[in-house]
Design a protein around this motif. Structure first.
Motif, short mmCIF file in Angstrom:
data_model
loop_
_atom_site.label_atom_id
_atom_site.label_comp_id
_atom_site.label_asym_id
_atom_site.label_seq_id
_atom_site.Cartn_x
_atom_site.Cartn_y
_atom_site.Cartn_z
N SER A 58 0.82 -1.21 0.00
CA SER A 58 0.00 0.00 0.00
C SER A 58 0.86 1.26 0.00
O SER A 58 0.54 2.24 -0.69
CB SER A 58 -0.92 0.00 1.23
OG SER A 58 -1.80 -1.09 1.21
N ALA B 65 0.95 4.07 -2.90
CA ALA B 65 0.64 5.46 -2.57
C ALA B 65 1.74 6.40 -3.06
O ALA B 65 1.46 7.48 -3.60
CB ALA B 65 0.46 5.61 -1.06
N THR C 123 -4.35 8.16 -3.52
CA THR C 123 -3.07 8.33 -2.83
C THR C 123 -3.28 8.39 -1.32
O THR C 123 -2.60 7.71 -0.55
CB THR C 123 -2.37 9.62 -3.30
OG1 THR C 123 -2.13 9.55 -4.70
CG2 THR C 123 -1.04 9.81 -2.56
N GLY D 93 -2.23 5.53 1.33
CA GLY D 93 -1.30 5.99 2.36
C GLY D 93 -1.84 5.75 3.75
O GLY D 93 -1.13 5.30 4.65
#
Length: 479
Positions: A213, A217, A231, A235
């Motif tokens: 992840s 991101a 994003t 994040g």
């Protein structure tokens, strides 16, 4: 060391060859596709923006599951898991070679990473089981550490030749005979010790998803901005999953990362240095490949050959300079020297320009960078497994490799964004080759910043131990 883990002298050389070859194969596959990326993208219809996933998917699976792979070797038998990982890697290479689209290829790369995550920590632990404590084991560790740096460059050289003369699919197929040869030689490797306990699957899954992840991101932020919805979502998911991982490790009966492994400040520092080295190295290869093929119009074969100075430098640094420095001074000093040389090489790469004579910057800077990284790989490997308890040797060795692979994935994501920003930020009217080269050199200067950070990390976290204690072998008691 018990009698069953002490091999006959005449078989120890073959055992080292098998273990070193396995490590070379696992690391080599992290970069072997780099030179062939443009051809792969065209052949399978993969968009240029998604090509980096052919690299990062392997690095993420490899790095994210290494700790679990190390623990599995400790619990179920190191030679057994070593062989099982080679079989998985072999099958994944076959799948990648016959892939008909980008999705299948990336899935095969993930599966290759799973196999590598089982093989690599088992290999380093088997090395400790095979060689007695002392100079013999330290020499073997030096060879193993050298494979971590040399494998990346061998992958680039071999990938260029295979892509040009046999086609990109042979980048995958070439792993099959090598893996079979390594498998046939595993009779020379001792079975290795085994421990008790369980496998922390929740921890392994959580940390792998967290890292995936985070990389997504970072990649997304480079193309869509930090404020983009996906994003922010990925994040936030990365942060939440990392917090969950920490909580799982605190409450788990058999945590994937025992607190004692990183309790030693020197081991923590060595792993952080390895992460920073991996962050700079993979991104440097990525930018140099784009510079050579996009700006200088080198063929895949010439691109691969152009990496030869890096291979020579790695050999000098890890096989000659690094071990001699390690015998005379503390690991902290050795790491600082290696990273200073590597950072200077990145500054040298900053002078690259379109149409430039390769003898002025491209080739000599690679030689210097290879020497610096070769020195650093040997010292960081020894520092990362220094004084660890025998029951945790698989975890410690897995963490060394995890640091390098995850560093590579994160570093490429960050520096690729910096390169794009540098390219698009050029004044209007700047020729495209000049604008692209500015982006590539900005990325390599960023890699140099990682190496400078590694020097600071080594100075702050590694103790100035005498050389004789600093090079203590894996599994020795910490004093």
């Amino acid at each position: 060391m018990s009698a069953h883990t002490t091999p006959r002298t005449e078989r120890s050389g073959l055992a080292l060859l098998v273990i070193a070859a396995a490590q070379l194969l696992m690391v080599m596959d992290g970069t072997i596709v780099t030179v062939g990326l443009p051809v792969i993208g065209t052949g399978l219809g993969i968009a240029e923006a998604d090509l980096d996933w052919v690299l990062t998917s392997y690095a993420l699976a490899f790095g994210g599951l290494l700790l679990a792979g190390g623990r599995a070797g400790d619990l179920f038998g190191r030679r057994r898991m070593f062989r099982a990982g080679l079989v998985v890697f072999l099958a994944a290479s076959l799948l990648g070679g016959v892939a008909g689209n980008g999705t299948v290829l990336i899935a095969a790369r993930v599966l290759q990473g799973v196999g590598a995550a089982i093989v690599a920590p088992a290999a380093l632990s088997l090395l400790a089981d095979t060689f007695p404590a002392g100079p013999q084991r330290n020499k073997a560790l030096g060879v193993y550490g050298a494979m971590g740096g040399l494998g990346s460059v061998v992958g680039l050289l071999l990938g260029g030749a295979l892509t040009e003369y046999l086609g990109w699919r042979w980048i995958m197929f070439v792993n099959i005979p090598i893996a079979l040869l390594v498998l046939s030689g595993t009779f020379a490797v001792v079975p290795g010790s085994r421990g008790r306990g369980g496998l922390d699957l929740p921890g392994a899954v959580t940390v792998t998803l967290a890292l995936g992840s985070l990389v997504y991101a970072i990649n997304r932020a480079g193309s869509h901005g930090v404020g983009d919805g996906l994003t922010l979502a990925f994040g936030s998911a990365a942060v939440a999953l990392l917090v969950a991982f920490v909580l799982i490790q605190r409450s788990a009966r058999d945590p994937m990362l025992p607190s004692g492994v990183l309790a030693d400040r020197g081991r923590l520092g060595a792993n952080l240095v390895m992460l920073l080295m991996g962050a700079g190295q993979l991104a440097t290869f990525y930018f140099l490949t784009l510079y050579m093929q996009t700006i200088e119009q080198y063929t895949p074969m010439i691109t691969g050959l152009a990496y030869l100075p890096f291979a020579i430098g790695i050999g000098i640094g890890s096989g000659v300079v690094g071990p001699r420095l390690q015998a005379r001074t503390a690991t902290r000093t050795v790491l600082a020297i290696g990273m200073a040389v590597a950072a200077a090489a990145m500054g040298w790469f900053g002078l690259l320009a379109p149409g430039q004579n390769p003898l002025l910057v491209l080739l000599p800077a690679q030689l210097a960078g290879g020497i610096g990284l070769g020195i650093g790989f040997v010292a960081a490997t020894i520092g990362g497994v220094h004084g660890v308890a025998p029951r945790d040797s698989g975890i410690a060795s897995g963490l060394v490799n995890t640091s390098q692979q995850i560093g590579g994935a994160l570093g490429l994501a960050v520096l690729a964004g910096i390169a794009v920003a540098a390219t698009t930020g050029q004044p209007q009217g700047t020729p495209l080759p000049d604008a692209l080269t500015s982006g590539y050199t900005a990325g390599m200067l960023g890699a140099g910043a990682f190496y400078l950070a590694a020097i600071l990390t080594a100075v702050l976290l590694l103790r100035p131990r005498p050389a004789s204690r600093n090079a203590e072998p894996l599994g020795s008691a910490s004093r």
